[in-house]
Write a protein that holds these residues in place. Sequence first.
Motif, PDB file in Angstrom:
ATOM      1  N   THR A 152      41.926  57.185  29.271  1.00  0.00           N
ATOM      2  CA  THR A 152      41.382  56.631  28.549  1.00  0.00           C
ATOM      3  C   THR A 152      40.203  56.109  28.843  1.00  0.00           C
ATOM      4  O   THR A 152      40.370  55.454  30.151  1.00  0.00           O
ATOM      5  CB  THR A 152      42.283  55.863  27.495  1.00  0.00           C
ATOM      6  OG1 THR A 152      42.527  54.802  28.369  1.00  0.00           O
ATOM      7  CG2 THR A 152      43.298  56.509  26.885  1.00  0.00           C
ATOM      8  N   SER A 153      39.103  56.005  28.410  1.00  0.00           N
ATOM      9  CA  SER A 153      38.007  55.187  28.950  1.00  0.00           C
ATOM     10  C   SER A 153      37.479  54.354  27.963  1.00  0.00           C
ATOM     11  O   SER A 153      36.374  54.396  27.193  1.00  0.00           O
ATOM     12  CB  SER A 153      36.785  56.243  29.282  1.00  0.00           C
ATOM     13  OG  SER A 153      36.438  56.946  28.443  1.00  0.00           O
ATOM     14  N   ASP A 154      38.372  53.234  27.747  1.00  0.00           N
ATOM     15  CA  ASP A 154      37.761  52.144  26.865  1.00  0.00           C
ATOM     16  C   ASP A 154      37.045  51.248  27.201  1.00  0.00           C
ATOM     17  O   ASP A 154      37.582  50.165  28.070  1.00  0.00           O
ATOM     18  CB  ASP A 154      39.027  51.847  26.010  1.00  0.00           C
ATOM     19  CG  ASP A 154      38.870  50.627  24.756  1.00  0.00           C
ATOM     20  OD1 ASP A 154      37.557  50.360  24.540  1.00  0.00           O
ATOM     21  OD2 ASP A 154      39.853  50.217  24.157  1.00  0.00           O
ATOM     22  N   SER A 155      35.926  51.051  26.857  1.00  0.00           N
ATOM     23  CA  SER A 155      34.894  50.108  27.587  1.00  0.00           C
ATOM     24  C   SER A 155      35.339  48.611  27.160  1.00  0.00           C
ATOM     25  O   SER A 155      34.993  47.625  28.001  1.00  0.00           O
ATOM     26  CB  SER A 155      33.449  50.243  27.399  1.00  0.00           C
ATOM     27  OG  SER A 155      33.196  50.372  26.125  1.00  0.00           O
ATOM     28  N   GLY A 156      35.925  48.422  25.950  1.00  0.00           N
ATOM     29  CA  GLY A 156      36.025  47.028  25.548  1.00  0.00           C
ATOM     30  C   GLY A 156      37.468  46.445  25.791  1.00  0.00           C
ATOM     31  O   GLY A 156      37.775  45.435  25.645  1.00  0.00           O
ATOM     32  N   GLY A 157      38.489  47.475  26.423  1.00  0.00           N
ATOM     33  CA  GLY A 157      39.903  47.211  26.813  1.00  0.00           C
ATOM     34  C   GLY A 157      40.146  47.695  27.887  1.00  0.00           C
ATOM     35  O   GLY A 157      39.396  47.592  29.100  1.00  0.00           O
ATOM     36  N   MET A 158      41.414  48.024  28.346  1.00  0.00           N
ATOM     37  CA  MET A 158      41.873  48.457  29.630  1.00  0.00           C
ATOM     38  C   MET A 158      42.119  49.795  29.585  1.00  0.00           C
ATOM     39  O   MET A 158      42.536  50.631  28.827  1.00  0.00           O
ATOM     40  CB  MET A 158      43.220  47.782  29.672  1.00  0.00           C
ATOM     41  CG  MET A 158      43.998  48.204  30.961  1.00  0.00           C
ATOM     42  SD  MET A 158      43.070  47.209  32.308  1.00  0.00           S
ATOM     43  CE  MET A 158      43.603  45.415  32.114  1.00  0.00           C
TER      44      MET A 158
END
Length: 247
Positions: free
Chosen positions: A139-145
């Motif tokens: 996963t590439s979630d910029s706002g999370g981990m």
Amino acid sequence: MPLLEHLMELRRRLIWSIVTFVIAFAICYHFSGAIYRFLAAPLGEIMRQKGEQPHLIYTALYEAFFTYIRVAVFGATFLSFPMIAIQAWIFIAPGLYRSEKRAFAPFLIATPVLFLVGAALAYYVVFPFAWSFFLSFQTSDSGGMGIELQAKVSEYLTLVTKMILAFGICFELPVILTLLVKVGIVNTAQLRKFRRYAVVCAFAVAAVIAPPDAITMLSLAIPLVGLYEVSILTARWVEPRRIDDED
């Protein structure tokens, strides 16, 4: 031959085998980088398809060096196997009758062929599906981990060589069962009776050897079941004919 001459002959065959392995190891170590890139190519192709830069990491100073050593040993085993098999045959063949040599010849030819078929199935069919499945959890979630794969060279080599050897050895099932029937240890009736248990054993072996995902386990279990059925057919051709007492 007397016992001493047998031991001297065995020593000569072992020397030829060891020298062949050492030469193959030196060659494979020289090309260990290219061999490792070949083994890592399926993972690199999946990474490119997902828009990632293919890469592997190592976390210990000596890890890459010993990985190349293991790659060289793995490659040398493949390269030197024909010579080792020839030396074993030269040592054993004089003690066999001509009919026994003719009987064993098909098994000697089928053994490396089936091993290569199993290894090719793992490399060209199973690896792309399995690596794509494992990479799908990134996963590439910029706002999370985010979750990103950082595969180690040693761990990847261990997984790849384990699966290649497992598929290659499992594909020797027809040779083993046919040889057991040929020498009279089992018969085709027993193999047919054991069929339902063989299916369970195939899935159990796949669960132990393969990574814990359905795609890889089915990719090994289904061919094993098919190879068991092929073994029954080939065993019927070589099964000794029983002659009645009256005849």
